[in-house]
Scaffold this motif. Structure first.
Motif, PDB file in Angstrom:
ATOM      1  N   ASN A 182      -9.299 -44.255  45.822  1.00 39.00           N
ATOM      2  CA  ASN A 182      -9.294 -44.281  44.363  1.00 39.00           C
ATOM      3  C   ASN A 182      -8.163 -43.459  43.766  1.00 39.00           C
ATOM      4  OD1 ASN A 182     -10.461 -41.399  43.717  1.00 39.00           O
ATOM      5  ND2 ASN A 182     -11.702 -42.220  45.400  1.00 39.00           N
ATOM      6  N   VAL A 183      -8.129 -43.381  42.448  1.00 31.55           N
ATOM      7  CA  VAL A 183      -6.997 -42.781  41.738  1.00 31.55           C
ATOM      8  C   VAL A 183      -6.885 -41.275  41.960  1.00 31.55           C
ATOM      9  CG1 VAL A 183      -6.973 -44.554  39.953  1.00 31.55           C
ATOM     10  CG2 VAL A 183      -8.332 -42.495  39.620  1.00 31.55           C
ATOM     11  N   SER A 184      -7.890 -40.625  42.515  1.00 27.86           N
ATOM     12  CA  SER A 184      -7.754 -39.191  42.800  1.00 27.86           C
ATOM     13  C   SER A 184      -6.660 -38.945  43.840  1.00 27.86           C
ATOM     14  CB  SER A 184      -9.084 -38.592  43.275  1.00 27.86           C
ATOM     15  OG  SER A 184      -9.531 -39.204  44.462  1.00 27.86           O
ATOM     16  N   PHE A 185      -6.308 -39.968  44.624  1.00 28.49           N
ATOM     17  CA  PHE A 185      -5.187 -39.843  45.560  1.00 28.49           C
ATOM     18  C   PHE A 185      -3.889 -39.597  44.798  1.00 28.49           C
ATOM     19  CE2 PHE A 185      -1.669 -41.965  47.876  1.00 28.49           C
ATOM     20  CZ  PHE A 185      -1.665 -41.190  49.026  1.00 28.49           C
ATOM     21  N   LEU A 186      -3.710 -40.285  43.683  1.00 28.08           N
ATOM     22  CA  LEU A 186      -2.515 -40.081  42.871  1.00 28.08           C
ATOM     23  C   LEU A 186      -2.505 -38.675  42.285  1.00 28.08           C
ATOM     24  CD1 LEU A 186      -2.378 -43.519  40.994  1.00 28.08           C
ATOM     25  CD2 LEU A 186      -1.291 -42.868  43.156  1.00 28.08           C
ATOM     26  N   LEU A 187      -3.670 -38.198  41.882  1.00 33.71           N
ATOM     27  CA  LEU A 187      -3.759 -36.819  41.386  1.00 33.71           C
ATOM     28  C   LEU A 187      -3.376 -35.826  42.470  1.00 33.71           C
ATOM     29  CD1 LEU A 187      -4.606 -34.737  39.213  1.00 33.71           C
ATOM     30  CD2 LEU A 187      -6.936 -34.895  40.122  1.00 33.71           C
ATOM     31  N   ALA A 188      -3.797 -36.091  43.713  1.00 37.60           N
ATOM     32  CA  ALA A 188      -3.446 -35.203  44.822  1.00 37.60           C
ATOM     33  C   ALA A 188      -1.931 -35.145  45.012  1.00 37.60           C
ATOM     34  CB  ALA A 188      -4.127 -35.675  46.101  1.00 37.60           C
ATOM     35  N   LEU A 189      -1.253 -36.294  44.885  1.00 39.42           N
ATOM     36  CA  LEU A 189       0.207 -36.315  45.025  1.00 39.42           C
ATOM     37  C   LEU A 189       0.874 -35.550  43.884  1.00 39.42           C
ATOM     38  CD1 LEU A 189       0.869 -40.009  46.139  1.00 39.42           C
ATOM     39  CD2 LEU A 189       0.549 -37.972  47.561  1.00 39.42           C
ATOM     40  N   VAL A 190       0.329 -35.675  42.675  1.00 38.50           N
ATOM     41  CA  VAL A 190       0.860 -34.914  41.533  1.00 38.50           C
ATOM     42  C   VAL A 190       0.703 -33.414  41.789  1.00 38.50           C
ATOM     43  CG1 VAL A 190       0.511 -34.379  39.082  1.00 38.50           C
ATOM     44  CG2 VAL A 190       0.499 -36.752  39.850  1.00 38.50           C
ATOM     45  N   CYS A 191      -0.436 -33.029  42.340  1.00 42.08           N
ATOM     46  CA  CYS A 191      -0.666 -31.609  42.648  1.00 42.08           C
ATOM     47  C   CYS A 191       0.327 -31.108  43.694  1.00 42.08           C
ATOM     48  CB  CYS A 191      -2.099 -31.401  43.140  1.00 42.08           C
ATOM     49  SG  CYS A 191      -3.349 -31.516  41.835  1.00 42.08           S
ATOM     50  N   CYS A 192       0.707 -31.963  44.638  1.00 45.99           N
ATOM     51  CA  CYS A 192       1.721 -31.573  45.628  1.00 45.99           C
ATOM     52  C   CYS A 192       3.036 -31.208  44.940  1.00 45.99           C
ATOM     53  CB  CYS A 192       1.950 -32.703  46.630  1.00 45.99           C
ATOM     54  SG  CYS A 192       0.615 -32.956  47.814  1.00 45.99           S
ATOM     55  N   VAL A 193       3.446 -32.043  43.987  1.00 50.30           N
ATOM     56  CA  VAL A 193       4.682 -31.774  43.251  1.00 50.30           C
ATOM     57  C   VAL A 193       4.555 -30.490  42.445  1.00 50.30           C
ATOM     58  CG1 VAL A 193       6.260 -32.643  41.484  1.00 50.30           C
ATOM     59  CG2 VAL A 193       5.250 -34.221  43.145  1.00 50.30           C
ATOM     60  N   LEU A 194       3.422 -30.300  41.781  1.00 44.17           N
ATOM     61  CA  LEU A 194       3.219 -29.105  40.963  1.00 44.17           C
ATOM     62  C   LEU A 194       3.204 -27.837  41.812  1.00 44.17           C
ATOM     63  CD1 LEU A 194       0.520 -30.402  38.438  1.00 44.17           C
ATOM     64  CD2 LEU A 194       2.980 -30.127  38.066  1.00 44.17           C
ATOM     65  N   VAL A 195       2.590 -27.911  42.983  1.00 43.23           N
ATOM     66  CA  VAL A 195       2.565 -26.747  43.874  1.00 43.23           C
ATOM     67  C   VAL A 195       3.969 -26.421  44.361  1.00 43.23           C
ATOM     68  CG1 VAL A 195       1.813 -25.948  46.159  1.00 43.23           C
ATOM     69  CG2 VAL A 195       0.165 -26.963  44.588  1.00 43.23           C
ATOM     70  N   TRP A 196       4.746 -27.463  44.680  1.00 39.26           N
ATOM     71  CA  TRP A 196       6.137 -27.227  45.096  1.00 39.26           C
ATOM     72  C   TRP A 196       6.925 -26.542  43.982  1.00 39.26           C
ATOM     73  CZ3 TRP A 196      10.778 -29.287  43.169  1.00 39.26           C
ATOM     74  CH2 TRP A 196      11.902 -28.980  43.932  1.00 39.26           C
ATOM     75  N   LEU A 197       6.783 -27.027  42.750  1.00 40.57           N
ATOM     76  CA  LEU A 197       7.465 -26.406  41.621  1.00 40.57           C
ATOM     77  C   LEU A 197       7.004 -24.961  41.424  1.00 40.57           C
ATOM     78  CD1 LEU A 197       7.353 -29.358  39.036  1.00 40.57           C
ATOM     79  CD2 LEU A 197       9.371 -28.488  40.240  1.00 40.57           C
ATOM     80  N   LEU A 198       5.709 -24.733  41.539  1.00 40.97           N
ATOM     81  CA  LEU A 198       5.163 -23.383  41.353  1.00 40.97           C
ATOM     82  C   LEU A 198       5.741 -22.408  42.365  1.00 40.97           C
ATOM     83  CD1 LEU A 198       3.024 -21.323  40.246  1.00 40.97           C
ATOM     84  CD2 LEU A 198       1.488 -22.202  42.020  1.00 40.97           C
ATOM     85  N   TRP A 250       8.360 -22.681  44.619  1.00 40.70           N
ATOM     86  CA  TRP A 250       9.806 -22.569  44.871  1.00 40.70           C
ATOM     87  C   TRP A 250      10.671 -22.659  43.627  1.00 40.70           C
ATOM     88  CZ3 TRP A 250       6.729 -24.868  48.670  1.00 40.70           C
ATOM     89  CH2 TRP A 250       6.778 -24.238  49.916  1.00 40.70           C
ATOM     90  N   ARG A 251      10.076 -22.862  42.458  1.00 42.60           N
ATOM     91  CA  ARG A 251      10.901 -23.020  41.266  1.00 42.60           C
ATOM     92  C   ARG A 251      10.431 -22.160  40.087  1.00 42.60           C
ATOM     93  NH1 ARG A 251      13.620 -24.730  44.562  1.00 42.60           N
ATOM     94  NH2 ARG A 251      14.935 -26.601  44.618  1.00 42.60           N
ATOM     95  N   THR A 252       9.530 -21.206  40.310  1.00 41.04           N
ATOM     96  CA  THR A 252       9.073 -20.345  39.225  1.00 41.04           C
ATOM     97  C   THR A 252       9.155 -18.881  39.641  1.00 41.04           C
ATOM     98  OG1 THR A 252       6.739 -20.312  39.906  1.00 41.04           O
ATOM     99  CG2 THR A 252       7.436 -22.126  38.472  1.00 41.04           C
ATOM    100  N   LYS A 253       9.195 -18.022  38.629  1.00 38.01           N
ATOM    101  CA  LYS A 253       9.222 -16.586  38.884  1.00 38.01           C
ATOM    102  C   LYS A 253       7.950 -16.138  39.605  1.00 38.01           C
ATOM    103  CE  LYS A 253       9.148 -12.112  36.523  1.00 38.01           C
ATOM    104  NZ  LYS A 253       9.081 -11.430  35.206  1.00 38.01           N
ATOM    105  N   PHE A 254       6.801 -16.675  39.166  1.00 38.40           N
ATOM    106  CA  PHE A 254       5.554 -16.268  39.803  1.00 38.40           C
ATOM    107  C   PHE A 254       5.518 -16.720  41.259  1.00 38.40           C
ATOM    108  CE2 PHE A 254       1.062 -16.882  40.938  1.00 38.40           C
ATOM    109  CZ  PHE A 254       0.613 -15.582  40.737  1.00 38.40           C
ATOM    110  N   GLY A 255       6.056 -17.892  41.542  1.00 36.83           N
ATOM    111  CA  GLY A 255       6.122 -18.343  42.928  1.00 36.83           C
ATOM    112  C   GLY A 255       6.962 -17.417  43.786  1.00 36.83           C
ATOM    113  N   TYR A 256       8.063 -16.925  43.218  1.00 32.22           N
ATOM    114  CA  TYR A 256       8.892 -15.958  43.944  1.00 32.22           C
ATOM    115  C   TYR A 256       8.107 -14.670  44.214  1.00 32.22           C
ATOM    116  CZ  TYR A 256      12.580 -12.564  44.858  1.00 32.22           C
ATOM    117  OH  TYR A 256      13.345 -11.573  45.412  1.00 32.22           O
ATOM    118  N   GLU A 257       7.350 -14.233  43.221  1.00 34.21           N
ATOM    119  CA  GLU A 257       6.534 -13.024  43.398  1.00 34.21           C
ATOM    120  C   GLU A 257       5.469 -13.244  44.476  1.00 34.21           C
ATOM    121  OE1 GLU A 257       6.776 -11.170  38.866  1.00 34.21           O
ATOM    122  OE2 GLU A 257       5.054 -12.387  39.456  1.00 34.21           O
TER     123      GLU A 257
END
Length: 378
Positions: free
Chosen positions: A207-223, A225-232
């Motif tokens: 079901n569509v929760s698979f698409l949500l899981a893929l979106v979360c993968c992108v958001l986690v990557w951004l968090l 490797w691409r944010t100050k808090f992620g660096y911390e």
């Protein structure tokens, strides 16, 4: 998580070493199959056939993988901060309460996509709240995160039994479960997506929760490797002393990291509750929280690695069911042993081959430097 034996190329760190671990896990699993008098090659063929040989099998494989992506991301986020969150099982369980309450309240009012938004917020909030307590105890009281998250798994299980038996169970029903949701609380299948490839998923609850899981993968990557808090987070995970010296607030980082980790684990509940059962039952998590640990380890705590690792365990779940059906001598317990071997090699024995591989690449780099030096001297 950093490698303790020296720096390796990315394709070795994230590709070759997990592949070698996986190959050895299946070789040992083949010996186990051989000991019970069955053919390892036939078992491997059935495993692949059951997972990828037809549309419904692929649907079930990706359905299971969706659960493991969420819990793998939850563990990975905590890993990067140097925290070992073993509470994904309990956080997903409590996250299910947020999903169920949203569906019970709005399934007769909202269309599924609005209910889905509320359920996402509810599952993330409840999962985050359940992870906040161990995070706070670690940050403010020095309680070990491993011990508290393990204990909270048992507490979550008891809380859910109480809620399903004494609070959410419909009057007159004997089963410890909520009522079945109406159409507004059911997630649509991704059969349209699979039909593009000429596949029919049949009764698979993909079901569509698979698409949500893929979106979360992108958001986690951004968090990460691409944010100050992620660096911390990564600094704290690599060297808490350096993070403190740099003026980073250790307690704040730990608590927020655990909140994010718990929210991701809580969203796992969307898949089985709204996407499959259309109600909340006992034991809907079915070990996905613990599998998430192996998924994060095998995927090197990177979303790009977590996705294929989650699919691998989806293959083991779906293909394993096919094996136990076609080869009665190999029971579900034997399939659990095979899964355990993969976890063993991906986790506990993850560094077994690393020293030899590191030494090999170091020697190759040394030969390369000598060659370049000789060429420059001519």
């Amino acid at each position: 998580m950093s490698a303790p034996f020296g720096k390796l190329p990315g394709w070795v760190e994230y590709g070759l070493i997990p592949l070698i671990n996986l190959v050895f896990a299946f070789l040992v699993a083949g010996l186990v199959v051989l000991l019970v008098g069955e053919s390892p090659l036939r078992a491997a063929s059935l495993l692949i056939q059951g997972a990828f040989g037809y549309g419904e099998g692929i649907g079930f494989t990706l359905y299971y993988a969706t659960n493991f992506i969420f819990t793998g991301l939850a563990v990975a986020v905590a890993f990067h901060c140097g925290l070992f969150n073993i509470g994904g099982e309990g956080q997903a369980y409590i996250g299910g309460l947020g999903v169920a309450l949203a569906c019970l309240a709005f399934d007769g009012i909202f269309p599924w996509y609005l209910t889905f938004v509320v359920a996402i917020a509810g599952s993330a909030f409840f999962g985050a709240a359940w992870a906040f307590i161990p995070g706070y105890l670690q940050a403010k009281r020095g309680s070990h995160i491993v011990i508290t998250t393990i204990m909270f798994n048992f507490i979550a299980s008891s809380v859910m039994v109480f809620m399903l038996v004494d609070v959410l169970k419909p009057i007159g029903s004997m089963a410890p479960q909520t009522r079945t949701f109406t159409e507004g609380g059911e997630l649509p299948k991704l059969d349209w997506l699979m039909s593009i490839f000429g596949l029919d998923i049949g009764g698979a609850p993909f079901n569509v929760s698979f698409l949500l899981a893929l979106v979360c993968c992108v958001l986690v990557w951004l968090l990460i490797w691409r944010t100050k808090f992620g660096y911390e987070m990564r600094t704290m995970g690599h060297s808490p002393t350096a993070a403190r010296y740099a003026g980073m607030k250790e307690a704040r980082i730990i608590i927020i990291t655990m909140i994010i980790s718990g929210a991701l684990a809580g969203m796992m509940a969307l898949n089985p509750i709204m996407g499959d059962q259309q109600r909340m039952q006992l034991d809907f998590v079915t070990g996905a929280g613990f599998v998430g640990i192996a998924v994060a380890l095998m995927g090197r705590s990177h979303p790009a690695g977590i996705i294929p690792a989650a699919i691998l365990f989806g293959v083991l779940y779906q293909g394993g069911a096919e094996i136990s059906f076609e080869m009665p001598e190999i029971s579900r317990d034997m399939i659990t042993i095979i899964q355990g071997l993969v976890i063993l090699f991906a986790g506990a024995l993850e560094h077994m081959f690393r020293p030899a591989i590191t030494a090999f690449f170091s020697s190759m780099q040394g030969v390369g430097r000598q060659t370049r030096a000789a060429g420059a001297g001519e």
